[in-house]
Design a protein around this motif. Sequence first.
Motif, PDB file in Angstrom:
ATOM      1  N   UNK A 108       0.858  -1.426  -0.079  1.00  0.00           N
ATOM      2  CA  UNK A 108       0.105  -0.137  -0.023  1.00  0.00           C
ATOM      3  C   UNK A 108       0.869   1.419   0.065  1.00  0.00           C
ATOM      4  N   UNK A 109       1.973   1.198   0.301  1.00  0.00           N
ATOM      5  CA  UNK A 109       3.089   2.344   0.710  1.00  0.00           C
ATOM      6  C   UNK A 109       3.795   2.533  -0.734  1.00  0.00           C
ATOM      7  N   UNK A 110       4.100   1.387  -1.290  1.00  0.00           N
ATOM      8  CA  UNK A 110       4.857   1.449  -2.577  1.00  0.00           C
ATOM      9  C   UNK A 110       3.987   1.573  -3.930  1.00  0.00           C
ATOM     10  N   UNK A 111       2.884   1.236  -3.851  1.00  0.00           N
ATOM     11  CA  UNK A 111       1.956   1.374  -5.168  1.00  0.00           C
ATOM     12  C   UNK A 111       1.998   2.731  -5.668  1.00  0.00           C
ATOM     13  N   UNK A 112       1.737   3.749  -4.667  1.00  0.00           N
ATOM     14  CA  UNK A 112       1.660   5.075  -5.288  1.00  0.00           C
ATOM     15  C   UNK A 112       3.091   5.782  -6.138  1.00  0.00           C
ATOM     16  N   UNK A 113       4.259   5.177  -5.544  1.00  0.00           N
ATOM     17  CA  UNK A 113       5.368   5.290  -5.957  1.00  0.00           C
ATOM     18  C   UNK A 113       5.736   4.771  -7.464  1.00  0.00           C
ATOM     19  N   UNK A 114       5.244   3.632  -7.634  1.00  0.00           N
ATOM     20  CA  UNK A 114       5.339   2.920  -8.883  1.00  0.00           C
ATOM     21  C   UNK A 114       4.244   3.672  -9.890  1.00  0.00           C
ATOM     22  N   UNK A 115       3.110   4.045  -9.404  1.00  0.00           N
ATOM     23  CA  UNK A 115       2.167   4.887 -10.159  1.00  0.00           C
ATOM     24  C   UNK A 115       2.779   6.223 -10.557  1.00  0.00           C
ATOM     25  N   UNK A 116       3.742   6.957  -9.680  1.00  0.00           N
ATOM     26  CA  UNK A 116       4.219   8.322  -9.911  1.00  0.00           C
ATOM     27  C   UNK A 116       5.369   7.976 -10.856  1.00  0.00           C
TER      28      UNK A 116
END
Length: 530
Positions: free
Chosen positions: A116-124
Amino acid sequence: MPFDYVIVGAGSAGCVLANRLSENPNNKVCLIEAGPDDNSLFIRIPAGIIWLMRSNARNWRYYTVPQKALNNRQIYIPRGKTLGGSSAVNAMCYTRGHPWDYDHWEELGNPGWGYRDVLPLFKRSERYEPGADEFHGDRGNLNIAELRFRHPVSEGFVRAGVQAGHPATDDFNNATQEGVALYKVNQKDGERWGVARGYLHPALERDNLTVMTDTLAHRVVFDGKRATGVEVERRGRRQVIEAGQVILSGGAINSPQLLKLSGVGPREELAGHGIPLVHDLPGVGENLQDHPDVLVIHRNRRRDTLTMGSWELPFTGARALWQFFTQRQGQLTSNVAEAGGFIKSRPEEPRPDLQLHLTAAKLDNHGLNWLFSFGHGYSGHVCILRPKSRGTIGLADANPRSPALIDPRFLSHPDDMEGMVRGVKAMRQIMAQDALAPWRGEEIAPGSAVQSDEQIRDFLRRKCDNIYHPVGTCKMGVDDQAVVDPDLKVHGLEGLRVVDASIMPTLIGGNTNAPTVMIAEKAADKILAE
């Protein structure tokens, strides 16, 4: 003059850090790369991976020490040595691993690293051409595209996978990962879109960013327990680059080697090479993990796959060149490993434990065996995703120019051998389906004489190799073998971080380039927040 940050290694992590840290014009950033610029045409042409595998200028061309479980063979370990690092020489497959992999990191004592923490970074980080959705972003630096060219046998392989009972999928980066498909690739407009092109090139005009190529790092310089700079050699001259913070981004082989050369690592090993001890950190160079890989190879009854030699090669080659340079289409836009999948070797597996790649060519020894590649054929790669074998990165001596002693200890854990046996059987099952019948010729490897489990084990000892995903040698965590904490700061030292694939506590179930970009995005956030 001193820099705020000096980054050692302009690979998939270093390029991201250089961009993000220099976005603030008040930060003075220096990026050091041992290799040359990434201006080679073979980097821009996706199929240029065939030539880059042999390059001395842009590939470290490492070898392991003899591998006991593989008949004492030395295994070739290609790593990028240019701006963009291995993202400039890899097969461009865009996968991240399974969500469980990151939740497992968090369970190991690394808060903030769950899925849940790293998914936004992948998307960014993504510019996902199929479009943004709950798993993807479309405004980032790393372009992800559909393949512009697919060898017919690659599409046949996907159909064969479905016939063998595996689900079809359109996205290996969703919540389940499982299935067979054509890979999405790091390309844009038919050209390779590595991390240097996506992150570093847009930042090169910034006055506060200095990029030094053909510059070899010798050691990190310390004042007591604080890192104050890096001693480098450039054009035959040594100098110290001073910085407020030093960030190592050399990868799972070079980062632990540089730490040890700098006096950070196991006390006994450093003493044996006459290196003055700065900090006794026994985990440096331990915990090496990589994906073992083996090929199931068939001759092709047709003449529609890649080959290094046949009577029609001058004609197909000329056509491919014309299509690429006039339209950015055709065979040269292929990433060579076009199709693949994430599958379970047995029903009780909780998540995919095998990864497949289909190469539309006969391959042996990473394509370095040119003679074997003459004639038409296709090769099915299979690797286990979470090997239990653990290896090391050691020093040969105290010379920064000497390659490290790389010992992955492939298949040293018995579960890895048995997983690979199941993998060979699973690949053979796919290769035997009706969808591949128009292409299917003789099985060259393992060969029809290899049938029993013990015969497959013997085949693996003779031919098992790797798929170029070394990680873990400066692992993140809080135990006695951890090298960095969850903020990626080196334990017991100040002003020093490691930001690259070496910090992964466990190997993720997939290709490692996209996770390395994510690691750098997260590290940049942490550094800038300070």
